[in-house]
Design a protein around this motif. Structure first.
Motif, PDB file in Angstrom:
ATOM      1  N   VAL A 175     -84.893 -42.320  52.664  1.00  0.00           N
ATOM      2  CA  VAL A 175     -85.222 -42.263  51.247  1.00  0.00           C
ATOM      3  C   VAL A 175     -84.284 -41.233  50.621  1.00  0.00           C
ATOM      4  N   VAL A 176     -83.601 -41.640  49.574  1.00  0.00           N
ATOM      5  CA  VAL A 176     -82.700 -40.675  48.942  1.00  0.00           C
ATOM      6  C   VAL A 176     -83.512 -39.892  47.916  1.00  0.00           C
ATOM      7  N   SER A 177     -84.149 -38.847  48.419  1.00  0.00           N
ATOM      8  CA  SER A 177     -84.998 -38.047  47.548  1.00  0.00           C
ATOM      9  C   SER A 177     -84.984 -36.606  48.021  1.00  0.00           C
ATOM     10  N   GLY A 178     -85.470 -35.739  47.165  1.00  0.00           N
ATOM     11  CA  GLY A 178     -85.573 -34.333  47.535  1.00  0.00           C
ATOM     12  C   GLY A 178     -86.751 -33.721  46.804  1.00  0.00           C
ATOM     13  N   THR A 179     -87.288 -32.673  47.356  1.00  0.00           N
ATOM     14  CA  THR A 179     -88.387 -31.994  46.661  1.00  0.00           C
ATOM     15  C   THR A 179     -88.005 -30.536  46.451  1.00  0.00           C
ATOM     16  N   GLY A 180     -88.584 -29.962  45.427  1.00  0.00           N
ATOM     17  CA  GLY A 180     -88.323 -28.554  45.141  1.00  0.00           C
ATOM     18  C   GLY A 180     -89.599 -27.872  44.712  1.00  0.00           C
ATOM     19  N   TRP A 181     -89.742 -26.665  45.129  1.00  0.00           N
ATOM     20  CA  TRP A 181     -90.880 -25.851  44.701  1.00  0.00           C
ATOM     21  C   TRP A 181     -90.312 -24.502  44.306  1.00  0.00           C
ATOM     22  N   TYR A 182     -90.677 -24.041  43.131  1.00  0.00           N
ATOM     23  CA  TYR A 182     -90.204 -22.718  42.750  1.00  0.00           C
ATOM     24  C   TYR A 182     -91.364 -21.903  42.197  1.00  0.00           C
ATOM     25  N   ASP A 183     -91.549 -20.758  42.789  1.00  0.00           N
ATOM     26  CA  ASP A 183     -92.531 -19.799  42.285  1.00  0.00           C
ATOM     27  C   ASP A 183     -91.783 -18.469  42.297  1.00  0.00           C
ATOM     28  N   PRO A 184     -91.605 -17.839  41.151  1.00  0.00           N
ATOM     29  CA  PRO A 184     -90.687 -16.701  41.102  1.00  0.00           C
ATOM     30  C   PRO A 184     -91.199 -15.501  41.895  1.00  0.00           C
ATOM     31  N   PRO A 185     -90.294 -14.632  42.314  1.00  0.00           N
ATOM     32  CA  PRO A 185     -90.684 -13.457  43.101  1.00  0.00           C
ATOM     33  C   PRO A 185     -91.266 -12.373  42.200  1.00  0.00           C
ATOM     34  N   THR A 186     -92.423 -12.646  41.631  1.00  0.00           N
ATOM     35  CA  THR A 186     -93.042 -11.685  40.705  1.00  0.00           C
ATOM     36  C   THR A 186     -94.459 -11.390  41.163  1.00  0.00           C
ATOM     37  N   LYS A 187     -95.082 -10.452  40.475  1.00  0.00           N
ATOM     38  CA  LYS A 187     -96.437 -10.054  40.878  1.00  0.00           C
ATOM     39  C   LYS A 187     -97.388 -10.113  39.689  1.00  0.00           C
ATOM     40  N   LEU A 188     -98.649 -10.338  40.004  1.00  0.00           N
ATOM     41  CA  LEU A 188     -99.669 -10.091  38.988  1.00  0.00           C
ATOM     42  C   LEU A 188     -99.643  -8.593  38.708  1.00  0.00           C
ATOM     43  N   VAL A 189     -99.856  -8.190  37.470  1.00  0.00           N
ATOM     44  CA  VAL A 189     -99.846  -6.749  37.205  1.00  0.00           C
ATOM     45  C   VAL A 189    -101.038  -6.112  37.918  1.00  0.00           C
ATOM     46  N   ASP A 190    -100.871  -4.838  38.248  1.00  0.00           N
ATOM     47  CA  ASP A 190    -101.940  -4.102  38.888  1.00  0.00           C
ATOM     48  C   ASP A 190    -103.169  -4.076  37.979  1.00  0.00           C
ATOM     49  N   LYS A 191    -104.344  -4.291  38.567  1.00  0.00           N
ATOM     50  CA  LYS A 191    -105.571  -4.416  37.772  1.00  0.00           C
ATOM     51  C   LYS A 191    -105.928  -3.154  36.994  1.00  0.00           C
ATOM     52  N   HIS A 192    -105.497  -2.020  37.494  1.00  0.00           N
ATOM     53  CA  HIS A 192    -105.891  -0.771  36.839  1.00  0.00           C
ATOM     54  C   HIS A 192    -104.781  -0.168  35.994  1.00  0.00           C
ATOM     55  N   THR A 193    -103.545  -0.244  36.509  1.00  0.00           N
ATOM     56  CA  THR A 193    -102.443   0.410  35.778  1.00  0.00           C
ATOM     57  C   THR A 193    -101.711  -0.567  34.859  1.00  0.00           C
ATOM     58  N   TYR A 194    -101.907  -1.859  35.072  1.00  0.00           N
ATOM     59  CA  TYR A 194    -101.205  -2.909  34.307  1.00  0.00           C
ATOM     60  C   TYR A 194     -99.698  -2.855  34.499  1.00  0.00           C
ATOM     61  N   LYS A 195     -99.276  -2.241  35.586  1.00  0.00           N
ATOM     62  CA  LYS A 195     -97.843  -2.190  35.850  1.00  0.00           C
ATOM     63  C   LYS A 195     -97.465  -3.279  36.845  1.00  0.00           C
TER      64      LYS A 195
END
Ligand code: FES
Ligand code: FES
Lengths: 781, 154
Positions: free
Chosen positions: A603-623
């Motif tokens: 099958v001439v197909s391809g799949t891609g998944w992208y989830d960026p290398p980021t974080k949810l902000v800290d729950k207390h400091t919002y950083k």
């Protein structure tokens, strides 16, 4: 780098011709055989106990197939705050509360049935402002909570308290920001149908098909796997579709109880009061600078009226604080925001997601500080602007950053040197050649001109506000060279699917119109968190690029065998796989056929998944680094103010935005220009007037959005910084265009007449009142 | 509810219809004739999305009672495509990027066609005046205006 064949080209949207000729099928155009009309009865009392609902007469109306109330919708809670139900059973918390719903064979029967429903209320004391809701002893909007404060955001870096003591110049003000609303030209729509296995298909104007699947599952108490969401062509959204609304599960319930497909199409009036407007805010803020021009400290406290139910709009303080803490380098910052329940209409997310609000107060104070320091506002901004490859104290990792280029570009193009400094007797001379076509009166001494500038920072590489910020993609090619991209992402009119097609076409060396994009059905497309946070080109673009590259590698491998050369000597261009610099090659579709027509075909197909290398902000400091890239921009505007009427007219907008790379400059400009238009409305005319919980101006006549005559010419300038993480270097642009416009206009108004209006919109009436006030106090002095 | 028998020509085809006294031209076009290109944005004459040509004049079809359209000639956005060829305005608005969500587009196309009939070479200000009754929430109007001015220069 400019060797691209499709990236950077002004390609018309894939669906533009369909839209220009009336062929595009929007939700409002859909119908299934036997579809019933669904309508909703709203409470129209702000706060009350429901004593009794009598639907007996409504049920007898000929053509009525279902009449539902809270007892049918059950106790399943849904929504970001987990505090809403489709139909309300025991209590009313705002006038727009959905009390009953009917499904009938036609509009007349549905209307008649609604009129015959009798509801008995026992009214409770209402809360119409965040201040009132926080007062000790205030009645509770939600009985299961201890008070009406949903959430307090509390962010700080450095030591703001002490920093103000060390500063040389300080400005402190209060700002009042109004309700405004998306007012997409197509109103909200849902069409629900169940099959005989009890599986639901819902056609919807949503921006978050997969979260809607989850939300509907919660609201209806049926498994998510039995829910399929389909998005027809969507006539604008701007954040409206970021939340599930009660009408969507109500539509499904009507379909379930009537056994027929049911459609609910909002009237324009419903669109105004029953979607989620941008929340009003009351903000106290101070900023400080050092004599040498260093921005030193900033502190803001925002009070946000969320209304009766909590939506994703409650998360907007996260974005507000980015602008407060990270648009410029500021060593000390503090930001507190209280999100408060009231008996007003529920609010939500709208383009910019808190950013137009915070950019307005931050950029107003930047101007004032510059003036206090005796510095040029452009110079002050340049001096404190963020720089590439830096990390802000908030934890934002800024990689590409063209903020300084944007500032310089707009200053130059607007003719900043013409701007008179503060206290200058000769404000902007009326000698500049006005836009000839606009026939501007320039000789009238009652008309004052001014120039202003404002900047913006916006997430441009996704925004992790949910556990996943990911998107999936599949690319496949058929025997004839047609390429299909199946993307998780959602097209809401912004043009993302065309940008995705360009990314795939560039990667595979085919034409844009060789690519079909399928992106509207949860039963076909892979997961995506939704269209928000200017994320689609970046996130879905990366996913599509990964998938296309897998296909590219397979094809190159095979072509290498066919041509008997190493794969790394091949290029894909003009629907050919060619030996680089040689010209020998084979047609793209021929390679695909060769891969199919063999014993060990693939099958001439391809799949891609992208989830960026980021974080949810800290729950207390919002950083934390919430986004994989940040977009920047600056806008300069020229205005004139009629001092006899108070009318402000925008003469020109120059908007420069750092978008990493423009995959399609035409639609990058389109996003900037459309955003700026919303910014002009926010600045000057738009306000959803909510009094005692009631929307007073629910028409397009009374809710004044800019027309073609109100809008000035807009000059868009694209600044390219080739972001290292973006697909072909691109960053998001969907929201930025609207962030700085109101602030730039306010700064220009000040430059013209020496008055600061901290209350949006700056209507003629408000400007005139401020001018009279100023005259009075001048006379007294 | 009284009903009326009307005949009207839509995009060159004659239709004989039986309409309810309250029915608007917009409803007849969208529901009875399934011409979905005429969009409803407000139903009260404020947005221009439903604009059609009625006897060569642009009108918001949501404000015209179907009964009053008796014997008139209507052109909708679909009717501007001749022998498979879109109208110059349709092509220009596509090429200039004047379409995002596209919901306003049919109304803007019709208003522009009407303008160009009266004034084949409008300047920017004239275009802005001609489409001032057509709200667009997506584009900021710049690319739409550019497109229509460009048609006048063709
Ligand atoms: S639908 Fe006719 S003017 Fe809005
Ligand atoms: S393109 Fe969306 S309203 Fe005009």
């Amino acid at each position: 780098m400019s060797d691209f064949s499709v990236i950077g080209k002004r390609v018309p949207k894939l669906d533009a011709l369909d839209k220009a000729t009336g062929r595009a099928q929007y939700g409002h155009d859909l119908d299934l055989p036997g579809t019933l009309v669904g309508k909703i009865l709203y409470a129209n009392v702000p706060h009350a106990r429901i004593v009794n609902i009598d639907t007996s007469r409504a049920e007898k109306v000929r053509g009525v197939k279902a009449v539902l109330t809270g007892k049918h919708s059950g106790a399943h809670k849904f929504g970001y705050g987990g505090d809403n139900t489709p139909l309300k059973g025991d209590k009313v918390r705002c006038r727009r509360d959905e009390i009953a719903a009917v499904a009938a064979m036609d509009d007349d029967a549905a209307d008649e049935a609604l009129e015959l429903i009798r509801v008995e209320y026992e009214e409770l004391p209402p809360l119409f402002s965040a201040e009132a809701a926080l007062a000790p002893g205030a009645p509770l909007v939600h009985q299961d909570r201890a008070d009406n404060l949903f959430l307090r955001y509390n962010y700080a870096h450095g030591d703001a308290e002490r920093a103000f003591d060390e500063a040389d110049e300080i400005i402190e003000q209060e700002f009042f920001l109004p309700y405004v609303t998306h007012a997409a030209m197509e109103t909200s729509f849902a069409l629900a149908a169940f099959d005989l296995q009890n599986r639901l298909t819902l056609w919807s104007t949503t921006q978050i098909p997969f979260l809607l699947q989850r939300d509907l599952s919660e609201a209806l108490g049926i498994p998510g796997r039995d829910i399929r969401v389909i998005q027809p062509v969507i006539g604008g959204a701007f954040g409206r579709g970021l939340d599930v609304y009660p009408f969507e599960p109500i539509c499904a319930l009507l379909a379930k109880y009537s056994g027929k497909p049911v459609r609910i199409a909002f009237t324009r009036e419903e669109e105004f009061f029953a979607t989620a407007a941008r929340q009003p805010a009351h903000v106290k803020m101070r900023s400080a600078a050092k004599r040498d021009g260093t921005l030193w400290a900033r502190e803001a406290h925002a009070l946000l009226d969320a209304g009766a139910y909590i939506s994703w709009g409650a998360v907007t303080p996260l974005v507000m604080m980015e602008t407060v803490a990270s648009l410029y380098r500021v060593p000390h910052a503090k930001f507190v925001a209280d999100v408060v329940y009231t008996n007003n209409i529920p609010t939500g997310a709208m383009r910019g997601y808190g950013n137009p609000q915070s950019t307005f107060f931050v950029e107003t104070q930047m101007d004032i500080l510059a003036e206090k320091l005796g510095m040029d506002p452009v110079e002050f901004r340049l001096r404190n602007a963020n720089v590439p490859n830096s990390e802000t104290p908030q934890g934002l990792k800024i990689t590409s950053c063209g903020l300084r280029e944007c500032i310089t570009e707009v200053a130059e193009r607007i003719g900043w040197e013409r701007r008179a400094g503060p206290n200058s007797e000769t404000r902007l001379a009326n000698t500049t050649p006005p836009q000839e076509t606009l026939q501007i009166q320039t000789r009238n001494p009652k008309i004052k001109r001014g120039i202003g500038i404002a900047c913006t920072l916006n997430v441009g590489g996704g925004a992790r506000i949910y556990r996943s910020d990911g998107c999936g993609a599949t690319v496949k090619v058929d025997d004839f060279g047609r390429v299909t991209l199946i993307s998780g992402s959602t097209e809401i009119g912004q043009g993302s699917e065309t940008a995705l097609a360009q990314i795939v076409a560039e990667t595979l060396g085919v034409r844009v119109d060789d690519v079909t994009v399928i992106n509207s059905d949860t039963s076909v497309k892979p997961w995506d968190v939704g269209t928000h946070a200017s994320r689609t080109t970046f996130i879905a673009g990366n996913a599509a690029w990964i998938a296309a590259n897998e296909v590219r590698e397979k094809i190159l491998d095979h072509a290498a065998q066919m041509l008997n050369v190493p794969a790394n000597q091949l290029e894909m261009r003009d629907r050919q796989v060619r030996v680089r610099g040689d010209g020998k090659g084979v047609a793209f579709d021929k390679v695909v056929r060769a891969m199919h027509y063999r014993e060990d075909g693939i099958v001439v197909s391809g799949t891609g998944w992208y989830d960026p290398p980021t974080k949810l902000v800290d729950k207390h400091t919002y950083k934390g680094n919430i986004s994989a890239a940040y977009g920047f921009g600056a806008q300069a505007v020229e205005v004139e103010v009629d001092t006899e009427t108070g009318q402000v007219r925008v003469l020109k907008i120059v908007a420069a935005h750092d978008v990493g790379r423009a995959i399609n400059p035409m639609y990058v400009e389109g996003q900037i220009e459309g955003g700026a238009q919303m910014g002009v409305g926010y600045a000057l005319t738009e306000e959803l007037q909510v009094r005692e919980g009631r929307v007073l101006n629910p028409t397009l006549l009374d809710y004044r959005m800019p027309t073609a005559l109100d809008m000035p010419p807009i000059e868009s300038v694209i600044v390219e910084t080739a972001d290292p993480a973006g697909p072909f270097g691109a960053k998001g642009v969907g929201e930025m265009g609207g962030n700085p416009t109101a602030a730039a206009i306010a700064n220009a108004v000040y430059n013209a007449i020496g008055i600061r209006l901290n209350h949006l919109p700056m209507t003629g009436e408000r400007v005139l009142r401020a001018l009279q006030e100023k005259e009075r106090s001048a006379a007294q002095a | 509810m009284p009903r009326y028998h009307i005949s009207l020509t839509v995009n060159g085809d004659l239709h004989e219809l039986n309409v309810d006294a309250r029915q608007t031209l917009m409803q007849v076009l969208r529901q009875d004739l399934e011409l979905h290109g005429t969009h409803e944005g407000c139903g009260s004459g404020d947005c221009g999305a439903c604009t059609v040509l009625m006897n060569n004049e642009p009108v918001p079809s949501c404000l015209v009672l179907a009964a009053d359209a008796h014997k008139s000639a209507i052109v909708t956005v679909e009717g501007l495509v001749q022998n498979g060829e879109p109208h110059a305005v349709q092509k220009a608005i596509v090429a200039h990027g004047g379409i995002q969500c596209g919901y306003c587009t049919p109304g803007i196309v019709i208003s522009s066609v009407a303008l160009l009939q009266e004034n084949p070479h409008p300047n920017e200000q004239e275009v802005r005046e001609a489409i001032a009754g057509n709200l667009c929430r997506c584009t900021g109007y710049q690319k739409i205006v550019d497109a229509i001015v460009a048609v006048g220069h063709e």
